[in-house]
Design an enzyme around this catalytic site. Structure first.
Site, PDB file in Angstrom:
ATOM      1  N   LYS A 192      40.647  28.437  55.997  1.00 47.22           N
ATOM      2  CA  LYS A 192      40.701  29.608  55.281  1.00 47.22           C
ATOM      3  C   LYS A 192      39.219  29.925  54.741  1.00 47.22           C
ATOM      4  O   LYS A 192      38.812  31.274  54.545  1.00 47.22           O
ATOM      5  CB  LYS A 192      41.295  29.676  53.769  1.00 47.22           C
TER       6      LYS A 192
ATOM      7  N   ASP B  77      46.377  36.077  48.031  1.00 47.16           N
ATOM      8  CA  ASP B  77      47.280  35.215  47.219  1.00 47.16           C
ATOM      9  C   ASP B  77      47.061  35.066  45.717  1.00 47.16           C
ATOM     10  O   ASP B  77      48.003  35.168  45.095  1.00 47.16           O
ATOM     11  CB  ASP B  77      46.413  33.743  47.662  1.00 47.16           C
TER      12      ASP B  77
END
Ligand code: NAP
Length: 280
Positions: A71, A108
């Site tokens: 990420k 997210d």
């Protein structure tokens, strides 16, 4: 040919990646909307990440999700990074642009916040102080989204206090670090409590957090969705608090990604929830 009619490919890059429920989510939506395409697992070793990203373009992928451990590592490898992803310091979705460049964003945190609203539609980030427990990747995404959506006070509690302090210093107000020893007392007067640690997930002990000081009007959220009800959520529900598990985060973060790749904003239906829950 329009983007929605041609066969569309997307996937998730991670190492390991076999545990991901994202293929269930996106393939469910492709079938629901009658779109030709597939969403696949893409196990990518860290040293192959640059080649894998170039391969996305070469193979005609619409884009991909990004999970651990890539990420952060993808950020310098893609051309455009959305400001919220920059603030979070991580990208969870990549979209291949028409010119072959890569755009990264991170859904997210907003996905988690929408998961709270799905349970309590009139919930607002400025309803009152918020306690977030944890200072890892999930916590960071959640506090950035809460702050961006208007939270006025976020008390960040983490077992390793230095990590909470660093996060609070990086992001600034309304985030303030609170010591682990003060976590029970920190719940006094809060409208929202969020667990963003790994504690309470399958195979791990429950989060060690006494709820006595928490108002029964507060909503309690957990980033974890396996098990669907963590010991924290079970204890909160038993005393009358509304609760939201991490499935809302998973599903809501996926919606704008699907739209960016396949041109349709999909919905979270009971059938989708059942399809994901069948994998637990
Ligand atoms: P991470 O970066 O590894 O952070 C782990 C956090 O848990 C840290 O704050 C750590 O505190 C804390 N922790 C670990 N062991 C602890 C203990 N014994 N007592 C108290 N705190 C402890 O993990 P992450 O990526 O943020 O993920 C956190 C959780 O969110 C995971 O369960 C993950 O599955 C979930 N998640 C869900 C979604 C979703 O879509 N629903 C998305 C992402 C993550 P220290 O700093 O003290 O070690």
């Amino acid at each position: 040919m329009s983007a929605t009619k041609a066969f569309g490919l997307a996937g998730i890059i991670g190492w390991p990646v076999a545990h991901s429920r994202s293929p269930v989510v996106h393939n469910h939506w492709l079938a629901e909307h009658g779109l030709p395409g597939s969403y696949v697992l893409l196990p990518v070793l860290p040293e192959r990440l640059p080649a894998a990203l170039a391969g996305l373009v070469a193979l005609g992928f619409r884009g991909c999700n990004v999970t651990t451990p890539h990420k952060q590592a993808v950020m310098p490898l893609i051309e455009h990074v959305d400001p919220m992803a920059v603030r979070i310091g991580a990208v969870n979705t990549i979209v291949v642009q028409d010119d072959g460049s890569l755009r990264g964003f991170n859904n997210d945190g907003n996905g988690f916040v929408q998961g709270l609203r799905d349970v309590k539609p009139d919930w607002r980030p400025d309803d009152g102080p918020i306690v977030v427990v944890g200072a890892g990747g999930a916590a960071r995404a959640i506090v950035v989204a809460l702050a961006a959506q208007g939270a006025r006070e976020i008390r960040l509690v983490n077992r390793t206090h230095e990590k909470a302090q660093k996060l609070a210093a990086d992001l600034g107000p309304p985030i303030a670090a609170v010591r682990w020893e003060e976590r029970g007392e920190a719940l006094r007067g809060v409208a929202t409590l969020i667990n963003a640690t790994t504690q309470g997930s399958a195979g791990k002990p429950p989060l060690d957090l006494p709820l006595d000081a928490l108002s029964r009007d507060a909503i309690v959220g957990d980033a974890i969705y396996v098990p669907p009800e963590t010991p924290l959520l079970a204890a909160a529900r038993a005393r009358g608090n509304l609760t939201a598990n991490g499935l809302g985060m998973l599903l809501n973060q996926a919606r704008p990604a699907f739209e960016a790749w396949f041109g349709v904003m999909p919905s979270i239906t009971p059938a989708l929830r059942r399809a994901v829950e069948a994998t637990f």
